[in-house]
Design an enzyme around this catalytic site. Structure first.
Site, PDB file in Angstrom:
ATOM      1  N   GLY A  12       2.225 -29.487   1.433  1.00 15.88           N
ATOM      2  CA  GLY A  12       3.584 -28.959   1.344  1.00 15.88           C
ATOM      3  C   GLY A  12       4.485 -29.900   0.567  1.00 15.88           C
ATOM      4  N   TYR A 150       6.926 -23.174  17.295  1.00 14.95           N
ATOM      5  CA  TYR A 150       6.965 -24.351  16.422  1.00 14.95           C
ATOM      6  C   TYR A 150       6.998 -25.625  17.265  1.00 14.95           C
ATOM      7  CZ  TYR A 150       9.078 -27.760  13.190  1.00 14.95           C
ATOM      8  OH  TYR A 150       9.362 -28.874  12.435  1.00 14.95           O
ATOM      9  N   LYS A 154       4.159 -28.566  17.443  1.00 13.82           N
ATOM     10  CA  LYS A 154       4.447 -29.957  17.114  1.00 13.82           C
ATOM     11  C   LYS A 154       4.095 -30.882  18.279  1.00 13.82           C
ATOM     12  CE  LYS A 154       6.021 -29.666  12.879  1.00 13.82           C
ATOM     13  NZ  LYS A 154       5.315 -30.307  11.745  1.00 13.82           N
TER      14      LYS A 154
END
Length: 254
Positions: A12, A150, A154
């Site tokens: 990314g 999310y 994480k």
């Protein structure tokens, strides 16, 4: 400062925090390969040098293996991997779908797992081993309304990194940068206009959002020989964290 001979992969790495990480490694003298599903609008550059772009869907484990094998074939080694790719749109869990939440977990947990497994295959055979850095989030250690899957991913990512650090030592070091609020080109999507961004920044003890270069410099350090005895660590990069909400509610000036 990283060794100028290092070959570094930043997932990314074409925009936002990822591009900032890539620029920090370029400025430190590394050869940098960035990957994403689509090429950047402009090359990622720093210090008169450019990162090499290679297309990759990180959710495809076999494609990840081929990617790292190709990088080694072309550059002779992969010394460091920064698992930066990830993110999520805002969405309350009850207003979303299981399929959408599954994709968020795939991108933020499974994709770094696949990339790390592929990187380990090549790093474990290298005389100098290698370094893997996960880009985590403070969302993994606190409630994250609007980004529940999310945050859960994480949290899992940080645990995964700690386990890898034990299983893959001493050849490969694995650490996590636990990132707080960051300012990128998409900050307005999360925090609103400039006034909104300023209000959010004011909640951070250091008085500003993280710049991508802040994250990049931390990653350069963790990949360098100066961090040679650091593995299984979680480096909190959040400007001091968040002031407790009860202080504002109680009108206590601290």
């Amino acid at each position: 400062m990283t060794d100028t001979r290092q070959v570094v992969v930043v997932t990314g790495g074409t925009r936002g925090v990822g591009a900032g990480i890539a620029r920090s490694f370029l400025a430190a003298g590394a050869r940098v390969v960035v990957c994403a599903r689509r090429p950047p609008a402009a090359p990622v550059e720093a210090a008169g040098r450019s990162a090499e772009f290679r297309a990759l869907d990180l959710r495809d484990a076999e494609a990840a293996r081929a990617f790292f094998a190709g990088a080694v074939a072309d550059h002779g080694a992969v010394d460091a991997l920064v698992n930066n790719a990830g993110g999520t749109p805002f969405g309350l869990l009850a207003e979303s779908t299981a399929a959408r939440q599954t994709k968020i977990v795939e991108l933020n947990l499974l994709a770094p797992l696949y990339a790390s497994l592929a990187a380990h295959e090549v790093m474990r055979t290298q005389e100098t081993g290698g370094s893997i850095t996960m880009i985590g989030s403070v969302s993994g250690s606190r409630p994250s309304p609007g980004s529940g899957a999310y945050g859960a991913a994480k949290a899992g990512l940080e645990n995964l990194a700690a386990t890898m650090a034990v299983e893959w030592a001493p050849a490969v070091r694995v650490n996590t940068v636990v990132l707080g609020l960051a300012r990128t080109e998409s900050a307005a999507l999360h925090y609103g206009d400039e006034e909104g961004i300023a209000r959010v920044a004011a909640t951070v003890p250091l008085g500003r959002l993280a710049d991508p270069s802040d994250v990049g410099d931390a990653c350069v350090f963790l990949a360098s020989d100066r961090a040679r005895y650091i593995s299984g660590a979680a480096l909190h990069l959040h400007g001091g964290g968040e002031r407790p909400a009860f202080l504002a509610a109680a009108s206590v000036n601290h």
